[in-house]
Design a protein around this motif. Structure first.
Motif, PDB file in Angstrom:
ATOM      1  N   THR A 314     -25.556  11.591  28.092  1.00  0.00           N
ATOM      2  CA  THR A 314     -26.618  12.271  27.245  1.00  0.00           C
ATOM      3  C   THR A 314     -27.382  12.955  28.013  1.00  0.00           C
ATOM      4  O   THR A 314     -27.979  12.360  29.251  1.00  0.00           O
ATOM      5  CB  THR A 314     -27.083  11.168  26.276  1.00  0.00           C
ATOM      6  OG1 THR A 314     -28.154  11.641  25.654  1.00  0.00           O
ATOM      7  CG2 THR A 314     -27.614   9.887  27.381  1.00  0.00           C
ATOM      8  N   TYR A 318     -34.406  14.809  22.278  1.00  0.00           N
ATOM      9  CA  TYR A 318     -34.206  14.429  21.001  1.00  0.00           C
ATOM     10  C   TYR A 318     -35.278  15.075  20.004  1.00  0.00           C
ATOM     11  O   TYR A 318     -36.742  15.274  20.669  1.00  0.00           O
ATOM     12  CB  TYR A 318     -34.488  12.883  20.934  1.00  0.00           C
ATOM     13  CG  TYR A 318     -34.491  12.174  19.482  1.00  0.00           C
ATOM     14  CD1 TYR A 318     -33.531  12.183  18.659  1.00  0.00           C
ATOM     15  CD2 TYR A 318     -35.765  11.877  19.090  1.00  0.00           C
ATOM     16  CE1 TYR A 318     -33.444  11.482  17.491  1.00  0.00           C
ATOM     17  CE2 TYR A 318     -35.844  11.244  17.725  1.00  0.00           C
ATOM     18  CZ  TYR A 318     -34.769  11.178  17.113  1.00  0.00           C
ATOM     19  OH  TYR A 318     -34.763  10.648  15.767  1.00  0.00           O
ATOM     20  N   GLN A 319     -35.070  15.615  19.071  1.00  0.00           N
ATOM     21  CA  GLN A 319     -35.811  16.406  18.178  1.00  0.00           C
ATOM     22  C   GLN A 319     -36.548  17.587  18.934  1.00  0.00           C
ATOM     23  O   GLN A 319     -37.891  17.847  18.833  1.00  0.00           O
ATOM     24  CB  GLN A 319     -37.127  15.346  17.453  1.00  0.00           C
ATOM     25  CG  GLN A 319     -36.490  14.497  16.724  1.00  0.00           C
ATOM     26  CD  GLN A 319     -37.604  13.645  15.755  1.00  0.00           C
ATOM     27  OE1 GLN A 319     -38.633  13.707  16.147  1.00  0.00           O
ATOM     28  NE2 GLN A 319     -37.081  13.086  14.766  1.00  0.00           N
ATOM     29  N   PHE A 350     -33.871   3.886  23.416  1.00  0.00           N
ATOM     30  CA  PHE A 350     -32.865   4.687  22.742  1.00  0.00           C
ATOM     31  C   PHE A 350     -31.525   4.011  22.842  1.00  0.00           C
ATOM     32  O   PHE A 350     -31.290   3.443  24.018  1.00  0.00           O
ATOM     33  CB  PHE A 350     -32.700   6.107  23.328  1.00  0.00           C
ATOM     34  CG  PHE A 350     -33.567   7.199  22.795  1.00  0.00           C
ATOM     35  CD1 PHE A 350     -34.651   7.049  22.245  1.00  0.00           C
ATOM     36  CD2 PHE A 350     -33.334   8.707  22.930  1.00  0.00           C
ATOM     37  CE1 PHE A 350     -35.792   7.673  22.017  1.00  0.00           C
ATOM     38  CE2 PHE A 350     -34.340   9.411  22.533  1.00  0.00           C
ATOM     39  CZ  PHE A 350     -35.535   8.979  22.191  1.00  0.00           C
ATOM     40  N   LEU A 358     -26.416   8.804  19.877  1.00  0.00           N
ATOM     41  CA  LEU A 358     -27.661   7.994  19.458  1.00  0.00           C
ATOM     42  C   LEU A 358     -27.210   7.470  18.102  1.00  0.00           C
ATOM     43  O   LEU A 358     -27.104   8.015  17.265  1.00  0.00           O
ATOM     44  CB  LEU A 358     -28.753   8.919  19.551  1.00  0.00           C
ATOM     45  CG  LEU A 358     -30.232   8.492  19.462  1.00  0.00           C
ATOM     46  CD1 LEU A 358     -30.487   7.410  20.531  1.00  0.00           C
ATOM     47  CD2 LEU A 358     -31.262   9.425  19.047  1.00  0.00           C
ATOM     48  N   ARG A 361     -33.183   3.740  17.457  1.00  0.00           N
ATOM     49  CA  ARG A 361     -34.426   3.779  18.313  1.00  0.00           C
ATOM     50  C   ARG A 361     -35.173   2.662  18.023  1.00  0.00           C
ATOM     51  O   ARG A 361     -35.437   2.092  16.941  1.00  0.00           O
ATOM     52  CB  ARG A 361     -34.963   5.133  18.027  1.00  0.00           C
ATOM     53  CG  ARG A 361     -34.375   6.414  18.333  1.00  0.00           C
ATOM     54  CD  ARG A 361     -35.230   7.632  17.855  1.00  0.00           C
ATOM     55  NE  ARG A 361     -36.454   7.587  18.341  1.00  0.00           N
ATOM     56  CZ  ARG A 361     -37.659   7.644  17.554  1.00  0.00           C
ATOM     57  NH1 ARG A 361     -37.321   8.156  16.231  1.00  0.00           N
ATOM     58  NH2 ARG A 361     -38.877   7.626  17.905  1.00  0.00           N
TER      59      ARG A 361
END
Length: 402
Positions: A314, A318-319, A350, A358, A361
């Motif tokens: 990964t 994120y976002q 995470f 994912l 969270r």
């Protein structure tokens, strides 16, 4: 139709009514703007309304609003009635939590104050375990129940034997001293695997290089200050950072070089030990020339103990935000639970499934440096975040020794 009040909406309304009734009761005018500027602080929490932590905090609602389900599969790993708790906040920078099955405690390092603490399962107390740990960082227990620790100040990996003596697992590679061993895991075959970046080559978590080293290029730092604690310091100049395997015979091999994976940090095995996960972190203090990519990488462990088939597990984005991975553990189903640093509201833990997606969270008011599964059934997640230790009961178990 007016929608029914959720617990959070009820709490918001009750708090609002409480503030209104208090204002009517005392008849107080609003404080001046200047006074408010001095007293009002931004919340240090991630929930709305702001969450309170600590033993005097009111009970949280369930399901916990800071345990976030992204994929339905994450629900299967959760105990719905569990809530997050901050169980201790008297550390400075906590690292390396590990569960002792024999002692029934969570061991953890304070890398700044150079102490080790333990959270005692039966009482919930946190006590000093070792008043001088030589700025230890990562810890684990091997398959014989022996404690293994990474010492930044002495730049070595050690093992505490059952008789109380200390065995040096590794302090050199090819005749050169190590940097500052960071994280460590034990293998059922008796080997010890660890990362060796240079985060401990500075004041805060160890000691600087001698003049001319990367962490002290112009020699201004009095690098021997602190050596009076033990009369000697570990290695004196920064070396290339590698990921190592120490054979049961004592032979030290580099399984990943700096060129293959710079700035190695957290590492862990898959439940069957056929794969190794390694974090590549950001630039080190005093470093000149290489950065990690802030991602988690995955490798196949070969029968001859070498690593093959490198691939990205990964990228930790994120976002639209690049998060920083740190310590991590896998559960018995192969899901990877990883400490994550980043902006407030995104930082915490995470959780990825074995395919690297994912699925959930855990939001905390601080980035998580490392975590472990503990408790007699290994179904409690313990998280070190800054000066605090948090816990959450889950519906899965940690794989292997802690």
């Amino acid at each position: 139709m007016t929608p029914p009040l959720t617990p959070l909406r009820r709490r918001s309304m009750l708090q609002g009514l409480g503030c209104l009734s208090a204002g009517l009761a005392v008849g107080a005018a609003a404080p001046p703007a200047a006074e408010m500027a001095e007293t009002v602080r931004p919340p240090d929490v991630t929930t709305t309304p702001p969450r309170q932590w600590g033993p005097s905090a009111p009970p949280s609602y369930t399901p916990d609003p800071d345990v976030l389900v992204i994929d339905r599969s994450f629900k299967d790993l959760l105990f719905g009635a569990a809530t997050l708790h901050r169980v201790w906040d008297q550390g400075t920078w906590l690292e390396g939590p590990a569960w002792s099955s024999e002692g029934r405690y969570v061991l953890m390092s304070d890398t700044v104050t150079s102490r080790q603490y333990r959270y005692i399962w039966e009482t919930g107390e946190v006590t000093v375990f070792r008043p001088e740990s030589y700025h230890s960082n990562g810890n684990t227990f091997d398959y014989q129940g022996r404690q293994i620790s990474c010492e930044h100040f002495l730049r070595r990996v050690i093992r505490w034997e059952h008789d109380g003596s200390v065995h040096v697992v590794a302090d050199h590679y090819e005749g050169r001293p190590l940097n500052s061993p960071n994280d460590v895991v034990a293998h059922p075959d008796g080997s010890v695997w660890f990362t060796d970046p240079s985060y401990g080559t500075g004041f805060t978590e160890g000691h600087a290089d001698e003049p001319g080293g990367e962490a002290n290029p112009d020699g201004r730092i009095r690098w021997r200050v602190g050596a009076e604690l033990v009369g000697v310091v570990g290695g004196t100049k920064r070396q290339a950072d590698h990921t190592f395997r120490v054979d049961p015979s004592g032979r030290v091999d580099a399984v990943l070089t700096q060129a293959q994976l710079p700035n190695p940090n957290g590492l862990c095995f898959s439940p069957d030990h056929k794969n190794l996960y390694v974090v590549s972190s950001g630039r080190q203090a005093g470093g000149n020339g290489h950065d990690g990519d802030l991602a988690i990488h995955m490798f196949d462990v070969q029968p001859d103990h070498t690593l093959a088939n490198p691939r990205l597990f990964t990228n930790m984005r994120y976002q639209g935000v690049q998060m920083g991975a740190d310590g991590m553990k896998v559960d018995v189903f192969g899901n990877l639970w990883c400490g994550a640093s980043g902006p407030l509201g995104l930082c915490g833990v995470f959780v990825f499934n074995p395919e690297g997606h994912l699925i959930g969270r855990i939001r905390l008011p601080h980035g998580v440096s490392n975590l472990t599964f503990g408790g007699p059934k290994r179904n409690w997640l313990f998280m070190c975040a800054g000066e605090s230790l948090y816990r959450l009961q889950v519906n899965t178990q940690g794989a292997g020794p802690a």
